[in-house]
Write an enzyme that holds these catalytic residues in place. Structure first.
Site, mmCIF file in Angstrom:
data_model
loop_
_atom_site.group_PDB
_atom_site.id
_atom_site.type_symbol
_atom_site.label_atom_id
_atom_site.label_comp_id
_atom_site.label_asym_id
_atom_site.label_seq_id
_atom_site.Cartn_x
_atom_site.Cartn_y
_atom_site.Cartn_z
ATOM 1 N N ALA A 152 -22.067 72.564 54.756
ATOM 2 C CA ALA A 152 -21.959 72.192 56.168
ATOM 3 C C ALA A 152 -23.143 72.715 56.967
ATOM 4 C CB ALA A 152 -20.652 72.739 56.750
ATOM 5 N N LEU A 167 -16.263 78.019 49.993
ATOM 6 C CA LEU A 167 -17.628 78.553 50.042
ATOM 7 C C LEU A 167 -18.670 77.440 49.958
ATOM 8 C CD1 LEU A 167 -19.643 80.935 50.005
ATOM 9 C CD2 LEU A 167 -19.391 80.951 47.503
ATOM 10 N N ALA A 168 -18.563 76.586 48.943
ATOM 11 C CA ALA A 168 -19.562 75.528 48.770
ATOM 12 C C ALA A 168 -19.556 74.567 49.954
ATOM 13 C CB ALA A 168 -19.308 74.762 47.470
ATOM 14 N N ASP A 169 -18.373 74.241 50.457
ATOM 15 C CA ASP A 169 -18.290 73.353 51.622
ATOM 16 C C ASP A 169 -18.935 73.995 52.843
ATOM 17 O OD1 ASP A 169 -16.817 70.816 51.082
ATOM 18 O OD2 ASP A 169 -15.325 72.182 50.298
ATOM 19 N N GLY A 170 -18.696 75.300 53.042
ATOM 20 C CA GLY A 170 -19.288 75.976 54.193
ATOM 21 C C GLY A 170 -20.801 75.996 54.124
#
Length: 396
Positions: free
Chosen positions: A172, A166-169
């Site tokens: 991004a 979630l945090a990476d998405g």
């Protein structure tokens, strides 16, 4: 068909997952993305998650619309190759620990000396400065430290992390937007390139909404409430007579009133507390009992049909198999089909947003490691003998 980012050259030297996904987003809209991978290790996404017929599925999606180049940036000659590539590039995306580029002789000041117009996006868990800057980190830690996990889960259960990046998405998407902001400033206002310092934890603070302000102004710390909201009710998941789960939201007052009429409890609308979302949230037990009991006595189709007739908001709780067969997603081609040389037709989420004149596209899926090394280096002026020498030294 024209692509909106045609002519924008991006070097993706990042891994797992925020930086690479940001580059994928740019590539979907026509940017010329070159993916840099270590000659020996390759990108970690190639070994992350399941594979089919030896093809890593994560990489098949994450590597789409990217040329792949094997290059050891920690080698002096590898750093020189990158400098040549960046001399004609618009964007560099990297997520090494702070200080790594500097140690390799690739500090932003040096890169801007080579190419003053270069946009450098640096994506790390904690950012380029602060006491935690050198800590190893991943999106999971951002989900924990931002406050997200603390408010996720049942009140009597543990803090809950999402079972996906979630945090990476979110980081991004934020990184792609930051790059476009910097490119606009550079090109429209005729400014030099700049450095983007993207800490993965910070976009999480933003998407958590007014938590920081509520704590600052009222001293309140939000607690776990399961599927309920602290801002409105009824808002929950409810099980139907045939065992399906449905989600309801009543963020708008008019919707909440329609739901009460539908479930046969219009008298609740006259309660003083019903007039605000916060008031309704404070009486969620009463509202959940009324709504949940009505839904539990009916099958999913009946409930959904009745809610639609009443113009009240409801949606089924889907797994990915349900997504594949839902007519709305089918109509919009939300999960689109691309062609992979080994797998054939493959389904994956399409470009992130739709532009009426210049829609994004998947031109190819993730390519084999180093597939474009020779072509890219030849374009930088390295002849066959020079490339052979670099291979012998482990640079490419």
């Amino acid at each position: 068909m024209r692509s909106p980012l045609e002519g924008v050259r991006v070097i993706d030297a990042s891994t797992l997952f925020a930086g690479p996904l940001a580059a994928t987003i740019l590539g979907d809209y026509g940017a010329d993305v070159t993916k840099i991978e270590h000659p020996g290790k390759g990108d970690p996404a190639r070994g992350h998650g399941p594979s089919k017929d030896g093809v890593p599925l994560w990489w098949t999606m994450l590597g789409r619309n990217k040329r792949t180049v094997n290059l050891n940036l920690g080698h002096e000659k590898g750093a020189e190759v990158l400098k040549k590539a960046l001399n004609r590039a618009d964007v560099l995306i990297e997520n090494f620990r702070p200080g790594t580029l500097e140690r390799w002789g690739l500090a932003p000041d040096e890169l801007h000396r080579i190419n003053p117009k270069l946009i450098i996006a640096r994506v790390t868990t904690y950012g380029q400065f602060g006491p935690y800057k050198n800590r190893p980190g991943f999106g999971t830690l951002a989900e924990a430290m931002s406050g997200f996990a603390a408010i996720t889960g049942e009140p009597d259960g543990p803090p809950t992390l999402p079972p996906f990046g979630l945090a990476d998405g979110i980081a991004a998407i934020t990184t792609a937007q930051a790059i476009m902001t910097a490119l606009y400033d550079r090109d429209v206002h005729d400014q030099p390139g700049q450095v983007i310092d993207l800490a993965i934890v910070e976009p999480m603070l933003t998407v958590l909404g007014m938590q920081a302000m509520v704590y600052d102004q009222l001293g309140r710390v939000q607690r776990r409430t399961g599927n309920r909201s602290v801002n409105n009710a009824p808002r929950n998941t409810y099980r139907t007579a045939d065992g399906r789960w449905l989600a309801i939201s009543t963020s708008a007052q008019a919707i909440a009133e329609r739901v009460m009429h539908l479930v046969g409890r219009p008298e609740l609308i006259d309660e003083p507390w019903f007039a605000t979302g916060v008031g309704r949230a404070e009486h969620a037990d009463v509202l959940d009992e009324a709504v949940g009991g009505w839904i539990a006595a009916r099958d999913a189709k009946t409930v959904t049909d009745e809610f639609e007739k009443a113009q009240a908001a409801i949606g089924p709780v889907y797994d990915i198999a349900d997504v594949f067969t839902d007519p709305q997603f089918i109509a919009r081609d939300s999960v689109t089909t691309a062609h992979d040389p080994t797998l054939g037709p493959v389904r994956m989420p399409g470009p992130l947003y739709r532009l009426s004149q210049t829609p994004g596209s998947i031109r190819w899926t993730g390519r084999p490691r180093g597939a474009d090394t020779d072509d890219v280096l030849a374009g930088l002026g390295y002849d066959e003998l020079q490339r052979a020498a670099l291979r012998a030294e482990g640079v490419i």
